[in-house]
Design a protein around this motif. Structure first.
Motif, PDB file in Angstrom:
ATOM      1  N   THR A  31      73.062  96.672 -14.879  1.00  0.00           N
ATOM      2  CA  THR A  31      72.949  97.976 -14.237  1.00  0.00           C
ATOM      3  C   THR A  31      71.753  97.864 -13.298  1.00  0.00           C
ATOM      4  O   THR A  31      71.612  96.856 -12.615  1.00  0.00           O
ATOM      5  CB  THR A  31      72.806  99.120 -15.265  1.00  0.00           C
ATOM      6  OG1 THR A  31      71.752  98.815 -16.190  1.00  0.00           O
ATOM      7  CG2 THR A  31      74.118  99.338 -16.017  1.00  0.00           C
ATOM      8  N   ASP A  91      73.759 100.194 -21.346  1.00  0.00           N
ATOM      9  CA  ASP A  91      73.402  98.775 -21.386  1.00  0.00           C
ATOM     10  C   ASP A  91      73.763  98.163 -22.739  1.00  0.00           C
ATOM     11  O   ASP A  91      74.178  97.000 -22.813  1.00  0.00           O
ATOM     12  CB  ASP A  91      71.912  98.599 -21.086  1.00  0.00           C
ATOM     13  CG  ASP A  91      71.550  99.138 -19.714  1.00  0.00           C
ATOM     14  OD1 ASP A  91      72.115  98.652 -18.723  1.00  0.00           O
ATOM     15  OD2 ASP A  91      70.726 100.067 -19.645  1.00  0.00           O
ATOM     16  N   LEU A 148      69.118  92.148 -17.776  1.00  0.00           N
ATOM     17  CA  LEU A 148      68.342  93.391 -17.782  1.00  0.00           C
ATOM     18  C   LEU A 148      67.066  93.198 -16.970  1.00  0.00           C
ATOM     19  O   LEU A 148      66.349  92.207 -17.148  1.00  0.00           O
ATOM     20  CB  LEU A 148      67.978  93.796 -19.211  1.00  0.00           C
ATOM     21  CG  LEU A 148      69.126  94.204 -20.133  1.00  0.00           C
ATOM     22  CD1 LEU A 148      68.629  94.299 -21.573  1.00  0.00           C
ATOM     23  CD2 LEU A 148      69.728  95.534 -19.695  1.00  0.00           C
ATOM     24  N   ASN A 202      64.537  98.190 -16.519  1.00  0.00           N
ATOM     25  CA  ASN A 202      65.937  98.586 -16.523  1.00  0.00           C
ATOM     26  C   ASN A 202      66.117  99.995 -17.102  1.00  0.00           C
ATOM     27  O   ASN A 202      65.688 100.292 -18.207  1.00  0.00           O
ATOM     28  CB  ASN A 202      66.757  97.599 -17.364  1.00  0.00           C
ATOM     29  CG  ASN A 202      68.203  97.522 -16.928  1.00  0.00           C
ATOM     30  OD1 ASN A 202      68.550  96.687 -16.095  1.00  0.00           O
ATOM     31  ND2 ASN A 202      69.047  98.390 -17.451  1.00  0.00           N
TER      32      ASN A 202
END
Length: 358
Positions: free
Chosen positions: A281, A291, A310, A314
């Motif tokens: 993401t 996540d 990540l 994040n």
């Protein structure tokens, strides 16, 4: 003198609709055409097709970036100023924004005594990104709002050149296909793109033209571009209109999303058997349950060439879109991670030998 779009000295990159080679259509952010030439004047001949926002094209002339405001419709000639006279110039004209508009390119105009030269080769490394507004570079130029919510705007701050996607590609010396659309989620009926029906990545990823408000839908031929690295940055707009993953990560809607996300990754693997696929993401604020869901899916697939990445910040880095310094931060981390996977990831797929029957 008109330099037509099918001139052999023009270089293109991106998912471009070449059904009419005399009038190719630019759809995705980061799509570009490049030319090296001699001339004291330069004009761009285009036709804009607008859905929303004000629409701009970006250009880099002899290393200096600028932008061109497009009319809402109609075929026009737009001058790109050449401030200094020199033996030769190089221009790269690119799509700053996503499918809030599409642009038909009819060529360049230069002086009658001008000449064209061969531009440098495109990078041999190839990256493809499936993402949303962050990957597209939306509102990236609003640098006075780093770490803040977005200012009021009408498209003027959006610039794919400053997306983490294109920054990452440049840092890795890689070509980029930026298959990103602001507001998009994985599934139909969620996210923000294509209202009021809302269209998801599942129904856009395999198309050149995908916005029904602008043109007829057209499929993409995946054999035309074979990425070494595929980044899937989807999962932030999926919480609209209901953040079901945060509310109940084991619930029916959450499970349905995980199944579809898994299916999407497996479909990309079928398209690109040898590519490294990176699921991620961004640092834009979102609930960590998304996540966690991505990690669960990646673990369930058990693909050694599939990675979940990540960022340091994040999901909590900023409540607004990613500005240039934040995109630089993200691209530093992402490019370092990709490089850590080894030089072997950039090897091309082996050519399959065709054996003819006797």
């Amino acid at each position: 003198m008109l330099i037509r779009p099918d001139h052999k000295q023009l270089q293109y990159s991106g998912r471009i609709d070449f059904d009419n080679p005399e009038a190719p259509v630019f759809v995705y952010p980061s799509t570009y055409v490049k030319m090296k030439f001699t001339s004291d004047t330069l004009k761009l001949v285009v036709e804009n097709h607008r859905d929303c926002w004000d629409n701009y094209l970006g250009y880099i002339l002899d290393g200096v970036q600028g932008r061109l405001l497009l009319p809402t419709s109609g075929k026009v000639e737009i001058e790109i100023p050449i401030p200094t006279k020199s033996v030769s110039h190089e221009v790269l004209v690119f799509k700053r924004q996503d499918s809030c508009h599409i642009v038909t390119f009819y060529g360049f105009k230069i002086d009658d005594d001008g000449c064209l030269y061969r531009v440098g080769k495109k990078p041999e490394r190839r990256i493809e990104v499936y993402g949303d507004s962050v990957s597209a570079g939306e509102v990236s130029e609003a640098v006075m709002y780093v770490g803040k919510t977005d200012p009021q705007h009408n498209g003027e701050y959006s610039n794919s050149w400053y997306s983490y996607s294109w920054m990452t590609a440049r840092k890795l010396n890689a070509e980029l296909h930026n298959v990103s659309q602001g507001g998009i989620a994985l599934l139909d009926k969620t996210g923000w793109f294509g209202q009021p029906e809302y269209i998801g990545v599942e129904n856009t990823y395999d198309k050149i033209e995908y916005n029904p408000a602008l043109s007829e839908l057209k499929p993409w031929d995946f054999s035309l571009y074979r990425p070494h690295v595929v980044i899937v940055a989807i999962g932030q707009n999926d919480s609209h209109p209901v953040d079901y993953m945060a509310e109940d990560p084991e619930g029916e809607q959450a499970q349905n999303w995980k199944e579809h996300y898994k299916s999407f990754l497996e479909t990309l693997r079928e398209k690109y058997p040898e590519a490294v696929i990176i699921a991620a993401t961004t640092i834009l604020c979102h609930d960590s349950s998304w996540d966690d869901a991505i990690e669960e899916v990646c673990q369930s697939i058990g693909d050694s060439n599939l990675h979940h990445f990540l960022y340091t910040r994040n999901g909590w880095g900023t409540p607004g879109h990613i500005r240039i310094p934040e995109a630089d931060e993200m691209s530093d981390e992402l490019s370092a991670y990709i490089e850590s996977l080894g030089e072997g990831i950039w090897e091309d797929e082996p050519v399959k030998e065709v054996v003819k029957e006797a």
